[in-house]
Design a protein around this motif. Structure first.
Motif, PDB file in Angstrom:
ATOM      1  N   ARG A  11       0.826  -1.221   0.000  1.00  0.00           N
ATOM      2  CA  ARG A  11       0.000   0.000   0.000  1.00  0.00           C
ATOM      3  C   ARG A  11       0.857   1.267   0.000  1.00  0.00           C
ATOM      4  NH1 ARG A  11      -0.816   4.144   2.599  1.00  0.00           N
ATOM      5  NH2 ARG A  11       0.768   3.375   4.057  1.00  0.00           N
ATOM      6  N   ARG A  12       0.450   2.230  -0.793  1.00  0.00           N
ATOM      7  CA  ARG A  12       1.104   3.540  -0.793  1.00  0.00           C
ATOM      8  C   ARG A  12       0.019   4.604  -0.776  1.00  0.00           C
ATOM      9  NH1 ARG A  12       4.495   0.434  -0.603  1.00  0.00           N
ATOM     10  NH2 ARG A  12       6.063  -0.203  -2.114  1.00  0.00           N
ATOM     11  N   SER A  13       0.367   5.791  -0.332  1.00  0.00           N
ATOM     12  CA  SER A  13      -0.535   6.916  -0.525  1.00  0.00           C
ATOM     13  C   SER A  13      -0.529   7.263  -2.009  1.00  0.00           C
ATOM     14  CB  SER A  13      -0.064   8.119   0.282  1.00  0.00           C
ATOM     15  OG  SER A  13      -0.226   7.864   1.656  1.00  0.00           O
ATOM     16  N   GLN A  67      -5.401  20.831  -1.771  1.00  0.00           N
ATOM     17  CA  GLN A  67      -4.752  19.600  -2.269  1.00  0.00           C
ATOM     18  C   GLN A  67      -5.594  19.092  -3.453  1.00  0.00           C
ATOM     19  OE1 GLN A  67      -2.653  17.095   0.767  1.00  0.00           O
ATOM     20  NE2 GLN A  67      -4.018  18.123   2.192  1.00  0.00           N
ATOM     21  N   PHE A  69      -5.381  16.915  -5.755  1.00  0.00           N
ATOM     22  CA  PHE A  69      -5.641  15.516  -6.119  1.00  0.00           C
ATOM     23  C   PHE A  69      -6.963  15.014  -5.541  1.00  0.00           C
ATOM     24  CE2 PHE A  69      -4.588  13.433  -2.113  1.00  0.00           C
ATOM     25  CZ  PHE A  69      -3.698  14.313  -1.505  1.00  0.00           C
ATOM     26  N   CYS A 122      -5.519   8.021  -0.245  1.00  0.00           N
ATOM     27  CA  CYS A 122      -4.557   8.780   0.557  1.00  0.00           C
ATOM     28  C   CYS A 122      -5.299   9.301   1.783  1.00  0.00           C
ATOM     29  CB  CYS A 122      -3.989   9.952  -0.255  1.00  0.00           C
ATOM     30  SG  CYS A 122      -2.725  10.869   0.657  1.00  0.00           S
ATOM     31  N   TRP A 123      -4.725   9.093   2.935  1.00  0.00           N
ATOM     32  CA  TRP A 123      -5.296   9.644   4.180  1.00  0.00           C
ATOM     33  C   TRP A 123      -4.946  11.121   4.207  1.00  0.00           C
ATOM     34  CZ3 TRP A 123      -5.303   6.497   9.305  1.00  0.00           C
ATOM     35  CH2 TRP A 123      -5.765   7.284  10.367  1.00  0.00           C
ATOM     36  N   GLY A 125      -5.303  14.552   6.278  1.00  0.00           N
ATOM     37  CA  GLY A 125      -5.670  15.040   7.605  1.00  0.00           C
ATOM     38  C   GLY A 125      -5.587  16.545   7.747  1.00  0.00           C
ATOM     39  N   ASP A 126      -5.088  17.202   6.712  1.00  0.00           N
ATOM     40  CA  ASP A 126      -4.862  18.643   6.773  1.00  0.00           C
ATOM     41  C   ASP A 126      -6.105  19.399   6.300  1.00  0.00           C
ATOM     42  OD1 ASP A 126      -3.915  21.202   6.677  1.00  0.00           O
ATOM     43  OD2 ASP A 126      -2.645  20.891   4.926  1.00  0.00           O
ATOM     44  N   ARG A 160       7.868   4.864   0.947  1.00  0.00           N
ATOM     45  CA  ARG A 160       8.457   5.935   1.742  1.00  0.00           C
ATOM     46  C   ARG A 160       9.340   5.334   2.827  1.00  0.00           C
ATOM     47  NH1 ARG A 160       5.951  10.936   1.996  1.00  0.00           N
ATOM     48  NH2 ARG A 160       7.970  11.482   2.887  1.00  0.00           N
ATOM     49  N   ARG A 162      10.947   4.378   6.292  1.00  0.00           N
ATOM     50  CA  ARG A 162      10.431   4.122   7.634  1.00  0.00           C
ATOM     51  C   ARG A 162      11.582   4.100   8.631  1.00  0.00           C
ATOM     52  NH1 ARG A 162       6.161   4.949   5.164  1.00  0.00           N
ATOM     53  NH2 ARG A 162       4.179   3.988   5.689  1.00  0.00           N
TER      54      ARG A 162
HETATM   55  C1  LIG Z   1      -3.042  11.487  10.109  1.00  0.00           C
HETATM   56  C2  LIG Z   1      -2.509  11.562   8.697  1.00  0.00           C
HETATM   57  C3  LIG Z   1      -2.645  12.739   7.987  1.00  0.00           C
HETATM   58  C4  LIG Z   1      -2.178  12.822   6.671  1.00  0.00           C
HETATM   59  N1  LIG Z   1      -2.442  13.972   5.967  1.00  0.00           N
HETATM   60  C5  LIG Z   1      -2.050  14.037   4.665  1.00  0.00           C
HETATM   61  C6  LIG Z   1      -2.391  15.167   3.889  1.00  0.00           C
HETATM   62  O1  LIG Z   1      -3.070  16.098   4.345  1.00  0.00           O
HETATM   63  N2  LIG Z   1      -1.988  15.185   2.597  1.00  0.00           N
HETATM   64  C7  LIG Z   1      -1.268  14.158   2.034  1.00  0.00           C
HETATM   65  O2  LIG Z   1      -0.940  14.241   0.853  1.00  0.00           O
HETATM   66  N3  LIG Z   1      -0.940  13.058   2.755  1.00  0.00           N
HETATM   67  C8  LIG Z   1      -1.308  12.962   4.049  1.00  0.00           C
HETATM   68  N4  LIG Z   1      -1.038  11.833   4.779  1.00  0.00           N
HETATM   69  C9  LIG Z   1      -0.312  10.705   4.132  1.00  0.00           C
HETATM   70  C10 LIG Z   1       1.144  10.610   4.586  1.00  0.00           C
HETATM   71  O3  LIG Z   1       1.883  11.658   4.008  1.00  0.00           O
HETATM   72  C11 LIG Z   1       1.726   9.242   4.174  1.00  0.00           C
HETATM   73  O4  LIG Z   1       0.975   8.210   4.757  1.00  0.00           O
HETATM   74  C12 LIG Z   1       3.191   9.078   4.581  1.00  0.00           C
HETATM   75  O5  LIG Z   1       4.001  10.006   3.919  1.00  0.00           O
HETATM   76  C13 LIG Z   1       3.724   7.676   4.287  1.00  0.00           C
HETATM   77  O6  LIG Z   1       3.556   7.362   2.923  1.00  0.00           O
HETATM   78  P1  LIG Z   1       2.741   6.064   2.469  1.00  0.00           P
HETATM   79  O7  LIG Z   1       1.323   6.227   2.951  1.00  0.00           O
HETATM   80  O8  LIG Z   1       2.824   6.034   0.971  1.00  0.00           O
HETATM   81  O9  LIG Z   1       3.378   4.866   3.105  1.00  0.00           O
HETATM   82  C14 LIG Z   1      -1.494  11.719   6.083  1.00  0.00           C
HETATM   83  C15 LIG Z   1      -1.370  10.534   6.802  1.00  0.00           C
HETATM   84  C16 LIG Z   1      -1.884  10.446   8.089  1.00  0.00           C
HETATM   85  C17 LIG Z   1      -1.803   9.122   8.821  1.00  0.00           C
END
Ligand SMILES: Cc1cc2nc3c(=O)[nH]c(=O)nc-3n(C[C@H](O)[C@H](O)[C@H](O)COP(=O)(O)O)c2cc1C
Length: 173
Positions: A11-13, A67, A69, A122-123, A125-126, A160, A162
């Motif tokens: 999984r990736r964002s 954002q 996307f 993609c999660w 949170g902002d 990414r 870790r």
């Molecule tokens: C609580 C939380 C808030 C996040 N907010 C954002 C966001 O606002 N925009 C974004 O592009 N990614 C956001 N992310 C994604 C993270 O940037 C991402 O999970 C992290 O860089 C690791 O990359 P991966 O998910 O590909 O493993 C968020 C993730 C979490 C858990």
């Protein structure tokens, strides 16, 4: 169906999506997986808003620090916690902590299930919680925890970095 460890590893964002819709059936399968998350006392203090309306997606993107996307994704989920749901049983701790933990666990299930169905997420949170409540006309009893754009991926990002285990584990033997 992917093995769970493989799914976690892969999984990736995803922040770029193909202009292909995601069926309601698939969205519901993903949300079904989210609802299988553990929750304190099994109170399940969550709610899922499924947003496909163009204007609403545009407004969500604007609220989320522009954002873009988020607009590209054909479906955007807004996952909310319901702080009052377990409050009578567990009091303050449920209102301020458990409901967020439960909803976060559900969101992680959701991201993994989506990946296993070939859907990128993609999660996000902002964002301003009150603005999200206002745009979607969500009652004050629901607290937005994550905006999750969903769609067929148009990118395959590298993993990414870790922190190494030695930095995050401490043994007490
Ligand atoms: C609580 C939380 C808030 C996040 N907010 C954002 C966001 O606002 N925009 C974004 O592009 N990614 C956001 N992310 C994604 C993270 O940037 C991402 O999970 C992290 O860089 C690791 O990359 P991966 O998910 O590909 O493993 C968020 C993730 C979490 C858990």
């Amino acid at each position: 169906m992917l093995d769970v460890i493989e799914c976690i590893k892969q999984r990736r964002s995803i922040r770029s999506f193909q202009p292909i819709s995601v069926s309601r059936e698939t969205v519901e399968k993903v949300i079904q997986a989210a609802t299988l998350a553990p929750s304190a006392g099994n109170w399940q203090p969550w709610r899922y808003y499924v947003v496909s309306n163009d204007d609403l997606r545009r407004q969500l993107a604007r609220i989320a620090s522009n954002q873009e996307f988020i607009v590209e994704a054909p479906v955007v989920l807004v996952v909310c916690a319901e702080p009052a749901r377990a409050e009578n049983t567990y009091g303050e701790r449920a209102r301020t902590l458990y409901c967020i933990q439960d909803t976060a666990a559900a969101i992680q299930n959701l991201l993994l299930a989506a990946h296993s169905y070939g859907i990128g997420t993609c999660w996000v949170g902002d964002f301003d919680e009150a603005a999200v409540q206002s745009v979607l006309q969500i009652g004050a009893e629901f607290r937005p925890v994550a905006i999750v754009p969903m769609g067929y991926p148009n990118e395959s990002p590298n993993p990414r970095w870790r922190r190494p285990l030695r930095e995050v584990i401490e043994y007490k033997e």
